[in-house]
Design a protein around this motif. Structure first.
Motif, PDB file in Angstrom:
ATOM      1  N   ILE A  11       0.487  -0.691   0.042  1.00  0.00           N
ATOM      2  CA  ILE A  11       0.299  -0.060  -0.181  1.00  0.00           C
ATOM      3  C   ILE A  11       0.867   1.016  -0.041  1.00  0.00           C
ATOM      4  O   ILE A  11       1.748   1.677  -0.010  1.00  0.00           O
ATOM      5  N   THR A  12       0.199   2.656  -0.721  1.00  0.00           N
ATOM      6  CA  THR A  12       0.703   3.095  -1.015  1.00  0.00           C
ATOM      7  C   THR A  12       1.414   3.994   0.682  1.00  0.00           C
ATOM      8  O   THR A  12       0.116   3.792   1.379  1.00  0.00           O
ATOM      9  N   ASP A  14       0.494   7.069   1.194  1.00  0.00           N
ATOM     10  CA  ASP A  14      -0.877   7.702   1.579  1.00  0.00           C
ATOM     11  C   ASP A  14      -1.801   7.243   1.879  1.00  0.00           C
ATOM     12  O   ASP A  14      -3.038   7.455   2.919  1.00  0.00           O
ATOM     13  N   GLU A  15      -2.153   5.801   1.191  1.00  0.00           N
ATOM     14  CA  GLU A  15      -3.337   5.090   1.786  1.00  0.00           C
ATOM     15  C   GLU A  15      -2.876   4.752   3.258  1.00  0.00           C
ATOM     16  O   GLU A  15      -4.428   4.255   4.459  1.00  0.00           O
ATOM     17  N   LYS A  18      -4.577   7.566   4.619  1.00  0.00           N
ATOM     18  CA  LYS A  18      -6.045   7.265   5.110  1.00  0.00           C
ATOM     19  C   LYS A  18      -6.474   6.341   6.326  1.00  0.00           C
ATOM     20  O   LYS A  18      -7.977   6.567   6.955  1.00  0.00           O
ATOM     21  N   MET A  19      -5.995   5.339   5.936  1.00  0.00           N
ATOM     22  CA  MET A  19      -5.897   4.551   7.223  1.00  0.00           C
ATOM     23  C   MET A  19      -6.099   4.841   8.591  1.00  0.00           C
ATOM     24  O   MET A  19      -7.174   4.724   9.380  1.00  0.00           O
ATOM     25  N   TYR A 139      -7.680  -1.049   5.803  1.00  0.00           N
ATOM     26  CA  TYR A 139      -8.253  -0.683   4.879  1.00  0.00           C
ATOM     27  C   TYR A 139      -9.348  -0.359   4.115  1.00  0.00           C
ATOM     28  O   TYR A 139      -9.803   0.966   3.694  1.00  0.00           O
ATOM     29  N   ASN A 140     -10.692  -1.552   4.329  1.00  0.00           N
ATOM     30  CA  ASN A 140     -11.226  -0.954   3.448  1.00  0.00           C
ATOM     31  C   ASN A 140     -12.530  -0.151   4.511  1.00  0.00           C
ATOM     32  O   ASN A 140     -13.543   0.419   3.635  1.00  0.00           O
ATOM     33  N   LEU A 144     -10.787   2.392   1.008  1.00  0.00           N
ATOM     34  CA  LEU A 144      -9.662   1.900   0.313  1.00  0.00           C
ATOM     35  C   LEU A 144     -10.413   0.105  -0.539  1.00  0.00           C
ATOM     36  O   LEU A 144     -11.034   0.021   0.409  1.00  0.00           O
ATOM     37  N   LYS A 147      -7.403  -3.880  -2.901  1.00  0.00           N
ATOM     38  CA  LYS A 147      -6.058  -4.797  -2.447  1.00  0.00           C
ATOM     39  C   LYS A 147      -6.308  -5.804  -1.155  1.00  0.00           C
ATOM     40  O   LYS A 147      -7.382  -4.987  -0.814  1.00  0.00           O
ATOM     41  N   THR A 157       6.104  -1.564   1.265  1.00  0.00           N
ATOM     42  CA  THR A 157       5.627  -0.180   1.688  1.00  0.00           C
ATOM     43  C   THR A 157       6.832   0.836   1.760  1.00  0.00           C
ATOM     44  O   THR A 157       6.935   1.842   1.456  1.00  0.00           O
TER      45      THR A 157
END
Length: 181
Positions: A11-12, A14-15, A18-19, A139-140, A144, A147, A157
């Motif tokens: 995951i990035t 940025d992701e 967000k998490m 994550y969800n 997002l 993945k 990452t």
């Protein structure tokens, strides 16, 4: 075997942000939210910042943390504790240290006698299988999709973040504990 089960997604950064941001948003019916959300922030920030394997992180005991001048935690791993039998030292500083301190405050209030740093909602050592399930859930929850996180997603990452900063492959391998070629 299903090829989807072997897929290793990273995951990035940025992701990851967000998490972490989503972990502040309590939803109705969230049980044990305080412990779980603080644990998520600590685990994700340490994994992304250190390149540790999830198992290396989850096996840490409180006695493994060494505070250095209130700025960082230092953790020394001996070759017996690492998959590739290498000695390595990691530092947990900045936001990762802040998230770890916040988590430890909650964890120590709820389970003061636990020798492990990362614990389940029952106060037992938090295990790798449950951590992957939880990381995928968050994550969800962050909106997002697409993945499937596995135990190596955050190591990838870490590697990608280091490459973005032009850190040499040899240095990245040394920090993460990958065999040098």
């Amino acid at each position: 075997k299903n090829p989807e089960t072997k897929r290793k997604d990273y995951i990035t950064v940025d992701e990851v942000r967000k998490m972490i941001k989503s972990s502040y948003d309590r939803k109705r019916g969230d049980r044990n939210f305080e412990l779980i959300s603080h644990r998520l922030r600590a685990i994700t920030s340490i994994l992304v910042g250190s390149g540790l394997r999830i198992s290396e992180l989850l096996n840490l005991k409180m006695s493994d943390l060494k505070l250095v001048e209130e700025e960082c935690y230092i953790i020394n791993y001996t070759e017996d504790e690492i998959k590739n039998h290498m000695n390595k030292t990691i530092a947990i500083c900045g936001k990762a240290k802040q998230y770890l301190d916040e988590y430890l405050e909650v964890k120590n209030r709820l389970y003061p006698n636990s020798k492990y740093i990362f614990v389940s909602v029952k106060g037992k050592q938090f295990n790798e299988k449950d951590s992957i399930i939880e990381l995928n859930k968050w994550y969800n929850r962050a909106g997002l999709e697409g993945k499937h996180l596995c135990n190596h997603s955050f190591r990838a990452t870490f590697k990608m973040a280091c490459m973005d900063r032009n850190i040499s492959d040899q240095v990245v391998k040394s920090i993460a504990g990958w065999k040098l070629s």
